[in-house]
Design an enzyme around this catalytic site. Sequence first.
Site, short mmCIF file in Angstrom:
data_model
loop_
_atom_site.label_atom_id
_atom_site.label_comp_id
_atom_site.label_asym_id
_atom_site.label_seq_id
_atom_site.Cartn_x
_atom_site.Cartn_y
_atom_site.Cartn_z
N GLU A 11 0.86 -1.19 0.00
CA GLU A 11 0.00 0.00 0.00
C GLU A 11 0.89 1.24 0.00
O GLU A 11 1.73 1.38 0.88
CB GLU A 11 -0.90 0.02 1.24
N HIS A 54 -6.24 2.58 1.12
CA HIS A 54 -6.61 2.29 2.50
C HIS A 54 -7.20 3.53 3.19
O HIS A 54 -6.63 4.08 4.14
CB HIS A 54 -5.41 1.76 3.29
#
Length: 213
Positions: free
Chosen positions: A159, A178
């Site tokens: 991420e 996220h």
Amino acid sequence: MGLMLASARKILDGHNYLVCHDSDDLLESSMGTDVSGATLGIIGMGRIGYKVAKRASAFDMKILYHNRNRRLEEEERAVGASYCAKMEDLLRSSDFVMVVVNLSPQTHKLIGAKELAMLKPTATLINISRGPVVDQDALVDALQRKAIGAAALDVTYPEPLPRGHPLLSFPNVIVLPHMGTHTRETSGVMVERMVTNALAALSGDTPPNEVKV
């Protein structure tokens, strides 16, 4: 819920059309699908999964769930949820599958090639748990073969995904960095909890949100 709605109703497609459209006619590919009346399968019916079910019930969705422990009957009735003892039954029956489990050795790559093959060819996979819960290579393969309808991911590994990652090339995939808790209000609550737990630990009390390892 936002990811599911954005994917089902092609909201990003509509925005992109307005930004750079070459004609006044919407493309047929921008035609979305209804969530009302559709079946949502929730994998992981803990605190967050149950809140998802509450919100989904307001859209008149049929709700299935799979969890290590079955919820109380009154809790199921409150959101109109039906328990699937086998995850396979949920996967085969759902129009939208939302993964809401904690990451552990048991849930690492919980959704892999075998599980993706059980989904309807029109189904949408939504991951709001942790990236490694879904086998991304298997997901890319399923999308390339058009074995599933779409995917919407708030979490990935790594991420954020690097530019040029295959998942970023599909028009039927939404990937976010996220952002599930990325609001001013939720961030404020998280800071308050951190301070409360730190003060409890410093005073010799048990932190209210103690993590047992």
